[in-house]
Enzyme design. Structure first.
Site, PDB file in Angstrom:
ATOM      1  N   GLY A  21      -8.483   2.933  10.532  1.00  9.63           N
ATOM      2  CA  GLY A  21      -9.070   1.471  10.271  1.00  9.63           C
ATOM      3  C   GLY A  21      -9.053   1.456   8.609  1.00  9.63           C
ATOM      4  N   THR A  22      -8.579   2.336   7.861  1.00 10.67           N
ATOM      5  CA  THR A  22      -8.506   1.882   6.486  1.00 10.67           C
ATOM      6  C   THR A  22      -7.812   0.766   6.284  1.00 10.67           C
ATOM      7  OG1 THR A  22      -6.621   3.485   6.450  1.00 10.67           O
ATOM      8  CG2 THR A  22      -8.528   4.403   5.652  1.00 10.67           C
ATOM      9  N   GLY A  23      -6.830   0.478   6.763  1.00  9.72           N
ATOM     10  CA  GLY A  23      -6.161  -0.700   6.490  1.00  9.72           C
ATOM     11  C   GLY A  23      -6.922  -2.095   6.872  1.00  9.72           C
ATOM     12  N   CYS A  24      -7.678  -1.920   7.968  1.00  8.23           N
ATOM     13  CA  CYS A  24      -8.387  -3.222   8.356  1.00  8.23           C
ATOM     14  C   CYS A  24      -9.559  -3.497   7.144  1.00  8.23           C
ATOM     15  CB  CYS A  24      -9.140  -3.079   9.555  1.00  8.23           C
ATOM     16  SG  CYS A  24      -8.112  -2.533  10.891  1.00  8.23           S
ATOM     17  N   THR A  51      -9.130   8.778   8.778  1.00  2.00           N
ATOM     18  CA  THR A  51      -8.630   7.332   7.900  1.00  2.00           C
ATOM     19  C   THR A  51      -8.426   6.189   8.870  1.00  2.00           C
ATOM     20  OG1 THR A  51      -6.541   8.442   8.406  1.00  2.00           O
ATOM     21  CG2 THR A  51      -7.424   8.826   6.203  1.00  2.00           C
ATOM     22  N   LYS A  78       0.887  -1.285  -0.100  1.00  2.00           N
ATOM     23  CA  LYS A  78       0.174   0.053  -0.032  1.00  2.00           C
ATOM     24  C   LYS A  78       1.010   1.275   0.192  1.00  2.00           C
ATOM     25  CE  LYS A  78      -1.845  -1.862   3.654  1.00  2.00           C
ATOM     26  NZ  LYS A  78      -2.835  -1.830   4.937  1.00  2.00           N
TER      27      LYS A  78
HETATM   28  N1  PLP Z   1      -6.847  -1.253  16.644  1.00  2.00           N
HETATM   29  C1  PLP Z   1      -6.995  -2.451  16.250  1.00  2.00           C
HETATM   30  C2  PLP Z   1      -7.775  -3.443  17.023  1.00  2.00           C
HETATM   31  C3  PLP Z   1      -6.595  -2.872  14.903  1.00  2.00           C
HETATM   32  O1  PLP Z   1      -6.710  -3.825  14.292  1.00  2.00           O
HETATM   33  C4  PLP Z   1      -5.915  -1.633  14.114  1.00  2.00           C
HETATM   34  C5  PLP Z   1      -5.514  -1.877  12.735  1.00  2.00           C
HETATM   35  O2  PLP Z   1      -5.560  -2.563  12.217  1.00  2.00           O
HETATM   36  C6  PLP Z   1      -5.791  -0.367  14.850  1.00  2.00           C
HETATM   37  C7  PLP Z   1      -6.229  -0.406  15.975  1.00  2.00           C
HETATM   38  C8  PLP Z   1      -5.162   0.803  14.009  1.00  2.00           C
HETATM   39  O3  PLP Z   1      -5.809   1.312  13.134  1.00  2.00           O
HETATM   40  P1  PLP Z   1      -5.181   2.706  12.420  1.00  2.00           P
HETATM   41  O4  PLP Z   1      -3.820   2.495  12.273  1.00  2.00           O
HETATM   42  O5  PLP Z   1      -5.904   2.854  11.238  1.00  2.00           O
HETATM   43  O6  PLP Z   1      -5.318   3.879  13.479  1.00  2.00           O
END
Ligand code: PLP
Length: 279
Positions: free
Chosen positions: A228-231, A226, A181
């Site tokens: 949770g974009t990766g999840c 943004t 990404k």
């Molecule tokens: N919390 C949990 C339980 C996650 O699985 C993730 C990301 O995968 C995050 C937080 C972090 O998300 P972000 O990096 O988008 O803030």
């Protein structure tokens, strides 16, 4: 009536924007049925992660077995895995159940800077899970950490060519395909480093399947929402693969899903809010 089933093995985000909570919304938005195995709980809001409770790995084993012995899964999606012991359990159980498709988002550090996977567990993730993975979805920092752990030479990519090289190196660690990404490296229209990342520059994600690199270009969006974009991207890929799309279509549709999700996000909380999953 039948429905495609996705088992999500990941952490809970109490703020609802990332982790299992986001995964379940994305899967519902794609018409899939979500089962879960929770690896950890976070006390979290839009400003950051305040604490993490790691679920004992033997309990994670029970959740995975309970789901796979009964409902089963067309695809398994892996997110925050919490500990080296849990990674061992996941590798054992997924092999025992012969899960056909595995989407692995190698979550390591949250955008707000919290360590979501202990550093010593990176080796476990690399050696036990990458060889089982159908598609791995690292961002650039995660890709560099995985390579560093493998003892490979690493340097931060500066342009598209550097990203393609990085995607190829990561793919040689074992997964069938890699989606690298590009959100951490906004590029100009001619694929050079953008000195001033603002609207108008591009985010280029690279899918490498062992032979061919496919590029997915989207507009670089300036948004605080943004989280949770990766999840969400990995869950959308999981849903699309479960529904029978081939890899390129599954990724293209997921990239678009997240792009529209950011564009239509709703402001919640004082910090980085969630994207919109229902559009
Ligand atoms: N919390 C949990 C339980 C996650 O699985 C993730 C990301 O995968 C995050 C937080 C972090 O998300 P972000 O990096 O988008 O803030």
């Amino acid at each position: 009536m039948s429905v495609k089933r996705v088992l999500v093995i990941a952490g809970s985000d109490s703020s609802g924007g990332a982790g299992l909570e986001a995964d379940q919304r994305v899967l519902a938005a794609h018409g899939c049925y979500a089962l879960t195995a929770t690896t950890g709980l976070t006390a979290q809001n839009t400003l950051g992660v305040q604490d993490i409770f790691v679920v004992p790995s033997e309990f994670v084993r029970k959740q995975i077995n309970a789901g796979l012995e009964d409902v089963g899964a067309d695809v398994v999606k892996l997110g925050m895995l919490s500990s080296a012991e849990t990674i061992d359990v996941i590798a054992e159980t997924l092999q025992a159940h012969k899960v056909p498709v595995i989407v692995l988002d190698p979550v390591m550090v949250s955008t707000s800077g919290s360590q979501l996977l202990p550093e010593k567990a990176v080796k476990e993730l690399r050696t036990k899970l990458l060889p089982l993975t159908t598609i791995l979805t690292p961002n650039i920092p995660e890709a560099l950490l995985l390579l560093k752990d493998a003892g490979a030479e690493t340097s931060e990519p500066k342009d598209l060519e550097g990203m393609v090289e990085l995607a190829k190196k990561i793919c040689s660690l074992g997964p069938k395909a890699v989606l690298l990404k590009g959100g951490h490296l906004p590029l100009t229209k001619d694929h050079k480093t953008s000195q001033d990342p603002k609207e108008g520059t591009l985010v280029v994600d690279i899918l490498f399947d062992g032979t061919t690199a496919t590029l997915f270009e989207t507009e670089f969006l300036v948004s605080k929402n943004t989280h949770g974009t990766g999840c969400s991207l990995a869950s959308a890929i999981a849903a699309n693969l479960a529904s029978g799309k081939d890899m390129i279509r599954a990724v293209r549709s997921a990239v678009r899903f997240v792009e529209v999700g950011i564009k239509t996000s709703i402001d919640l909380g004082k910090g980085s809010g969630p994207i919109n999953h229902f559009h």
